[in-house]
Each structure stands twice: as structure tokens, then as C-alpha cells.
Write a protein that holds these residues in place. Structure first.
Motif, short mmCIF file in Angstrom:
data_model
loop_
_atom_site.label_atom_id
_atom_site.label_comp_id
_atom_site.label_asym_id
_atom_site.label_seq_id
_atom_site.Cartn_x
_atom_site.Cartn_y
_atom_site.Cartn_z
N ASP A 58 17.06 74.12 36.01
CA ASP A 58 16.91 73.53 34.68
C ASP A 58 18.30 73.19 34.16
O ASP A 58 19.28 73.20 34.91
N THR A 59 18.39 72.85 32.88
CA THR A 59 19.67 72.39 32.33
C THR A 59 20.66 73.51 32.08
O THR A 59 21.76 73.26 31.58
N SER A 60 20.29 74.74 32.47
CA SER A 60 21.26 75.84 32.44
C SER A 60 21.73 76.19 33.86
O SER A 60 22.47 77.16 34.04
N THR A 61 21.29 75.40 34.87
CA THR A 61 21.64 75.66 36.27
C THR A 61 22.90 74.90 36.66
O THR A 61 23.02 73.70 36.42
N ASN A 69 26.56 71.90 34.48
CA ASN A 69 25.13 72.10 34.66
C ASN A 69 24.40 70.78 34.82
O ASN A 69 24.90 69.71 34.45
#
Length: 199
Positions: A58-61, A69
Motif C-alpha cells: 500500500d502507500t506506506s510500503t 513509498n
């Protein structure tokens, strides 16, 4: 006594439950299940199925072999629990990534084009079969082609320098989504005055 039930597709404000022993295509609301159970038409000891999801990215990866990210994603493809997708990052970054227990890069804007010039500049949504990922990629000077990653080894399947089988001249372009099954790759190719499916 006869019981007649009318099922209507209430799409809003309904919690749907898939009941064990009922075909997956039949979705019943909790209220209907309670009614059927009360009339003895469903066993009271049955359990509802709960579907859970696992987060792959996701956008925190963090972007593998990249900076920062992910900021967005293309449509994923899946085979035997392994997912592959286009991922986007800041400053125009994009690449193809595979999740098979760990998240790894297949190709990105820093990847040299096999048997081409320079690095990739863009990708379309990939497909996957086993350890093989096929995708449409583009590069500078109007380069484009179909490429295959096999367990970390990236090769060219077809590009605009290759002759059209049974035709005249070279390929002019390709459909954006090839199909891969085992070691075979099927693609949509465009030539002068013709187009076709090639394997």
C-alpha cells in the motif's frame, strides 16, 4: 404449511453472508438466514463464512530498489497466490513488482531494455504464470515490445526490430497486455496493413 420467499437485490444497507451449504452464487442477508433457520430450512448450527484479506503493498510500503513509498498501483494479476502489479512512486517513478512471500522488483525505469537501447520509460499491467511475468514495455526513440521475466532473468519476446511472422516488414506495435502460460507467451502484434495474435 408452505413458505414462499421473495428475494430482491437490496444493494444498500445490507450485510451479506455466504452460508455454508449454499452455492457461492446465492447471497443471503442476515435477516433472511434467521428466517430460514426459524422455519427449520437451515440448520441452526451453520456458520457464516468470513473473508479476510492480506495486505501485499500500500502507500506506506517502501518501493523495492527504489526511493520512498508507493503512491499508486495498477491492476494486479495473480497466479497460485503470487501477485504482480505496476507500482508508482514520486517524481514519475514506476515499475513492475512481484509479491511471492517478499516484494521484489521485476523492472523499473532504471532497468535496461533487453536487446534495446537505454532504460524502460513505461509499463502496462503485467500477467503472470508461475515464476514468469510478461509485460508490455516502452523506451526512448519509440521503442516498445513484449518482455518476459523468468525468476529474475529478463528477456525480449518481441519488439519493433523483429519481422512480422508471415507478413511484410517489422512489428509496428503491440497490444498492451500479453498472456503467459508456462513458457509460452501470446501477444497481439501490429504490422503494416495487418495485425494478429502471435505465440
Amino acid at each position: 404449511m408452505h413458505l414462499f420467499l421473495s428475494f430482491r437485490p437490496y444493494r444498500r444497507f445490507s450485510t451479506f453472508i455466504q452460508h455454508e451449504g449454499i452455492a457461492p452464487s446465492v447471497r443471503l442477508t442476515a435477516a433472511v438466514i434467521a428466517l430460514l433457520t426459524a422455519f427449520g430450512l437451515l440448520p441452526s448450527t451453520s456458520f457464516a463464512q468470513t473473508i479476510t484479506f492480506e495486505q501485499l503493498a500500500d502507500t506506506s510500503t517502501l518501493i523495492p530498489d527504489g526511493t520512498g513509498n508507493f503512491t499508486g498501483f495498477g491492476a494486479p494479476a495473480l497466479d497460485d497466490g503470487v501477485a504482480v502489479f505496476v507500482g508508482f512512486g514520486s517524481s514519475g517513478h514506476r515499475g513492475i513488482y512481484v509479491e511471492a512471500g517478499t516484494l521484489d522488483r521485476v523492472a523499473d525505469l532504471n532497468t535496461p531494455i533487453p536487446q534495446g537501447n537505454g532504460n524502460f520509460t513505461n509499463f502496462s499491467n503485467p500477467t503472470i504464470s508461475g515464476a514468469r511475468t510478461a509485460f508490455h514495455g516502452t523506451g526512448g526513440s519509440s521503442q516498445q515490445g513484449i518482455y518476459l521475466d523468468n525468476a529474475g532473468t529478463l528477456t525480449r519476446i518481441a519488439d519493433r526490430t523483429m519481422a512480422v511472422p508471415g507478413g511484410t516488414g517489422n512489428f509496428l506495435g503491440f497490444g498492451t497486455t500479453p498472456s503467459v502460460s508456462g513458457s509460452a507467451v501470446a501477444l497481439h502484434g501490429l504490422g503494416t496493413g495487418r495485425q494478429g495474435i502471435y505465440l
